[in-house]
Scaffold this motif. Structure first.
Motif, PDB file in Angstrom:
ATOM      1  N   LYS A   1      40.754 101.507  53.324  1.00  0.00           N
ATOM      2  CA  LYS A   1      39.469 101.178  52.691  1.00  0.00           C
ATOM      3  C   LYS A   1      38.550 100.462  53.674  1.00  0.00           C
ATOM      4  CE  LYS A   1      40.964 102.559  48.667  1.00  0.00           C
ATOM      5  NZ  LYS A   1      41.322 103.929  48.724  1.00  0.00           N
ATOM      6  N   TYR A   2      38.925 100.506  54.955  1.00  0.00           N
ATOM      7  CA  TYR A   2      38.072  99.911  55.995  1.00  0.00           C
ATOM      8  C   TYR A   2      36.686 100.525  55.866  1.00  0.00           C
ATOM      9  CZ  TYR A   2      36.260  99.106  60.737  1.00  0.00           C
ATOM     10  OH  TYR A   2      35.481  98.759  61.818  1.00  0.00           O
ATOM     11  N   SER A   3      35.672  99.689  55.824  1.00  0.00           N
ATOM     12  CA  SER A   3      34.324 100.159  55.536  1.00  0.00           C
ATOM     13  C   SER A   3      33.299  99.269  56.205  1.00  0.00           C
ATOM     14  CB  SER A   3      34.114 100.153  54.023  1.00  0.00           C
ATOM     15  OG  SER A   3      32.790 100.469  53.687  1.00  0.00           O
ATOM     16  N   TYR A   4      32.070  99.679  56.096  1.00  0.00           N
ATOM     17  CA  TYR A   4      30.943  98.884  56.589  1.00  0.00           C
ATOM     18  C   TYR A   4      30.403  97.985  55.487  1.00  0.00           C
ATOM     19  CZ  TYR A   4      28.315 102.330  54.022  1.00  0.00           C
ATOM     20  OH  TYR A   4      27.850 103.135  53.023  1.00  0.00           O
ATOM     21  N   GLN A   5      30.912  98.148  54.288  1.00  0.00           N
ATOM     22  CA  GLN A   5      30.427  97.348  53.165  1.00  0.00           C
ATOM     23  C   GLN A   5      31.330  96.134  52.986  1.00  0.00           C
ATOM     24  OE1 GLN A   5      30.652 100.411  50.213  1.00  0.00           O
ATOM     25  NE2 GLN A   5      28.499 100.939  50.472  1.00  0.00           N
TER      26      GLN A   5
ATOM     27  N   PHE B   1      37.289  93.108  52.745  1.00  0.00           N
ATOM     28  CA  PHE B   1      36.772  93.582  54.029  1.00  0.00           C
ATOM     29  C   PHE B   1      37.623  93.110  55.206  1.00  0.00           C
ATOM     30  CE2 PHE B   1      34.165  92.891  57.822  1.00  0.00           C
ATOM     31  CZ  PHE B   1      33.817  94.201  58.092  1.00  0.00           C
ATOM     32  N   GLU B   2      37.894  91.809  55.272  1.00  0.00           N
ATOM     33  CA  GLU B   2      38.653  91.253  56.399  1.00  0.00           C
ATOM     34  C   GLU B   2      40.050  91.871  56.485  1.00  0.00           C
ATOM     35  OE1 GLU B   2      37.741  89.139  58.831  1.00  0.00           O
ATOM     36  OE2 GLU B   2      35.704  89.070  58.031  1.00  0.00           O
ATOM     37  N   VAL B   3      40.717  92.000  55.349  1.00  0.00           N
ATOM     38  CA  VAL B   3      42.070  92.563  55.322  1.00  0.00           C
ATOM     39  C   VAL B   3      42.050  94.007  55.799  1.00  0.00           C
ATOM     40  CG1 VAL B   3      43.969  93.231  53.781  1.00  0.00           C
ATOM     41  CG2 VAL B   3      42.844  91.012  53.498  1.00  0.00           C
ATOM     42  N   GLU B   4      41.106  94.793  55.290  1.00  0.00           N
ATOM     43  CA  GLU B   4      41.031  96.208  55.659  1.00  0.00           C
ATOM     44  C   GLU B   4      40.644  96.386  57.129  1.00  0.00           C
ATOM     45  OE1 GLU B   4      42.001  98.902  54.029  1.00  0.00           O
ATOM     46  OE2 GLU B   4      42.634  97.676  52.333  1.00  0.00           O
ATOM     47  N   ARG B   5      39.743  95.552  57.623  1.00  0.00           N
ATOM     48  CA  ARG B   5      39.363  95.630  59.038  1.00  0.00           C
ATOM     49  C   ARG B   5      40.570  95.311  59.915  1.00  0.00           C
ATOM     50  NH1 ARG B   5      34.983  91.596  61.170  1.00  0.00           N
ATOM     51  NH2 ARG B   5      36.734  90.204  60.873  1.00  0.00           N
ATOM     52  N   GLU B   6      41.289  94.242  59.589  1.00  0.00           N
ATOM     53  CA  GLU B   6      42.482  93.886  60.358  1.00  0.00           C
ATOM     54  C   GLU B   6      43.514  95.009  60.322  1.00  0.00           C
ATOM     55  OE1 GLU B   6      43.997  90.060  59.165  1.00  0.00           O
ATOM     56  OE2 GLU B   6      42.054  89.096  59.548  1.00  0.00           O
ATOM     57  N   LYS B   7      43.673  95.631  59.177  1.00  0.00           N
ATOM     58  CA  LYS B   7      44.623  96.740  59.030  1.00  0.00           C
ATOM     59  C   LYS B   7      44.227  97.911  59.930  1.00  0.00           C
ATOM     60  CE  LYS B   7      46.123  99.963  55.462  1.00  0.00           C
ATOM     61  NZ  LYS B   7      45.998 100.272  54.029  1.00  0.00           N
ATOM     62  N   PHE B   8      42.945  98.257  59.940  1.00  0.00           N
ATOM     63  CA  PHE B   8      42.468  99.361  60.770  1.00  0.00           C
ATOM     64  C   PHE B   8      42.797  99.119  62.239  1.00  0.00           C
ATOM     65  CE2 PHE B   8      39.133 101.223  63.464  1.00  0.00           C
ATOM     66  CZ  PHE B   8      39.260 102.566  63.132  1.00  0.00           C
ATOM     67  N   PHE B   9      42.549  97.916  62.716  1.00  0.00           N
ATOM     68  CA  PHE B   9      42.785  97.626  64.128  1.00  0.00           C
ATOM     69  C   PHE B   9      44.272  97.448  64.438  1.00  0.00           C
ATOM     70  CE2 PHE B   9      38.295  97.008  63.655  1.00  0.00           C
ATOM     71  CZ  PHE B   9      37.843  97.722  64.755  1.00  0.00           C
TER      72      PHE B   9
ATOM     73  N   VAL C   1      30.655 103.324  62.088  1.00  0.00           N
ATOM     74  CA  VAL C   1      30.751 104.679  62.642  1.00  0.00           C
ATOM     75  C   VAL C   1      31.098 104.628  64.123  1.00  0.00           C
ATOM     76  CG1 VAL C   1      29.456 106.799  63.135  1.00  0.00           C
ATOM     77  CG2 VAL C   1      29.308 105.752  60.876  1.00  0.00           C
ATOM     78  N   GLU C   2      30.538 103.670  64.851  1.00  0.00           N
ATOM     79  CA  GLU C   2      30.887 103.535  66.279  1.00  0.00           C
ATOM     80  C   GLU C   2      32.381 103.260  66.437  1.00  0.00           C
ATOM     81  OE1 GLU C   2      28.306 100.435  67.667  1.00  0.00           O
ATOM     82  OE2 GLU C   2      26.673 101.827  68.108  1.00  0.00           O
ATOM     83  N   SER C   3      32.934 102.364  65.613  1.00  0.00           N
ATOM     84  CA  SER C   3      34.364 102.065  65.741  1.00  0.00           C
ATOM     85  C   SER C   3      35.198 103.298  65.403  1.00  0.00           C
ATOM     86  CB  SER C   3      34.761 100.868  64.873  1.00  0.00           C
ATOM     87  OG  SER C   3      34.644 101.137  63.500  1.00  0.00           O
ATOM     88  N   LEU C   4      34.801 104.052  64.384  1.00  0.00           N
ATOM     89  CA  LEU C   4      35.518 105.288  64.055  1.00  0.00           C
ATOM     90  C   LEU C   4      35.378 106.323  65.168  1.00  0.00           C
ATOM     91  CD1 LEU C   4      34.766 105.790  60.263  1.00  0.00           C
ATOM     92  CD2 LEU C   4      36.934 105.129  61.300  1.00  0.00           C
ATOM     93  N   ALA C   5      34.202 106.402  65.779  1.00  0.00           N
ATOM     94  CA  ALA C   5      33.981 107.367  66.860  1.00  0.00           C
ATOM     95  C   ALA C   5      34.872 107.050  68.058  1.00  0.00           C
ATOM     96  CB  ALA C   5      32.512 107.380  67.264  1.00  0.00           C
ATOM     97  N   LEU C   6      34.984 105.779  68.414  1.00  0.00           N
ATOM     98  CA  LEU C   6      35.848 105.394  69.527  1.00  0.00           C
ATOM     99  C   LEU C   6      37.307 105.695  69.197  1.00  0.00           C
ATOM    100  CD1 LEU C   6      34.248 101.995  70.618  1.00  0.00           C
ATOM    101  CD2 LEU C   6      33.976 104.238  71.694  1.00  0.00           C
ATOM    102  N   PHE C   7      37.711 105.418  67.956  1.00  0.00           N
ATOM    103  CA  PHE C   7      39.070 105.716  67.525  1.00  0.00           C
ATOM    104  C   PHE C   7      39.319 107.227  67.585  1.00  0.00           C
ATOM    105  CE2 PHE C   7      42.552 106.497  64.673  1.00  0.00           C
ATOM    106  CZ  PHE C   7      43.375 105.383  64.803  1.00  0.00           C
TER     107      PHE C   7
END
Length: 193
Positions: free
Chosen positions: A25-29, A34-42, A97-103
């Motif tokens: 659920k990592y998102s820009y919103q 948000f913090e948990v999902e961002r940490e999970k993505f990375f 989108v930039e982070s997804l593009a780099l990934f």
């Protein structure tokens, strides 16, 4: 070289990362998760890069391949550059989108490197390595889908996304094109819808 059990464990771990990435659920919103999902993505980014390096180190035979060396350096740089996005405090569609593009670019490079190692080392019949390659390409497809879902109709925010056809290819000739302010135009071949 890995024995079959080791490779099966890595494939299982990559499958788990793919599942978590697909369900992410990592998102820009910004919301309560948000913090948990961002940490999970990375965390997923770091895990998949680690699994890739393990596989690569086991099959690489020190043959000099300029394209592959360039892709490897690019993958390492992308992984490091992604760390910038792991800490942004004001989420926006463009940074997402930039982070997804780099990934996506990192996953694409990893898939091509594994594919090249398979070919260069006569490992075409190795089902495990072919599965790893397929999973890396699948990871790219997952993030391309996420980019397309968020990027469409965001031209006013600096994100331009569209599709093209690569007339020079007969297979996988569809191309997702992404134009981002800091990175310029990026594109990836994809199959399916």
């Amino acid at each position: 070289m890995y024995n079959g059990d080791d490779m099966e464990q890595i494939i299982e771990k990559i499958n788990i990362v793919l599942y978590e990435l697909r369900e992410s659920k990592y998102s820009y919103q910004e919301d309560e998760n948000f913090e948990v999902e961002r940490e999970k993505f990375f965390r997923l980014k770091n895990e998949i890069f680690g699994y890739f390096k393990d596989v690569y180190d086991n099959i690489h035979k020190n043959k000099l391949d300029i394209n592959q060396t360039s892709r490897m350096k690019n993958s390492i740089n992308l992984s490091e550059e992604l760390e910038y996005y792991s800490d942004y405090s004001d989420p926006s569609p463009i940074e997402y989108v930039e982070s997804l593009a780099l990934f996506t670019e990192m996953a694409n490079n990893m898939a091509h490197i594994i594919e090249s190692e398979i070919k260069n080392n006569g490992l075409n019949k190795n089902k495990d390595l072919n599965r790893v390659k397929k999973l890396m390409y699948e990871m790219k497809t997952i993030t391309l889908d996420k980019i397309a879902r968020v990027g469409i109709n965001r031209e006013s925010e600096g994100i331009i996304v569209g599709t093209e056809t690569d007339d020079y290819k007969s297979v996988n000739n569809k191309v997702l094109v992404l134009d981002l302010p800091r990175y310029g135009q990026l594109s990836w071949h994809y199959s399916g819808k």
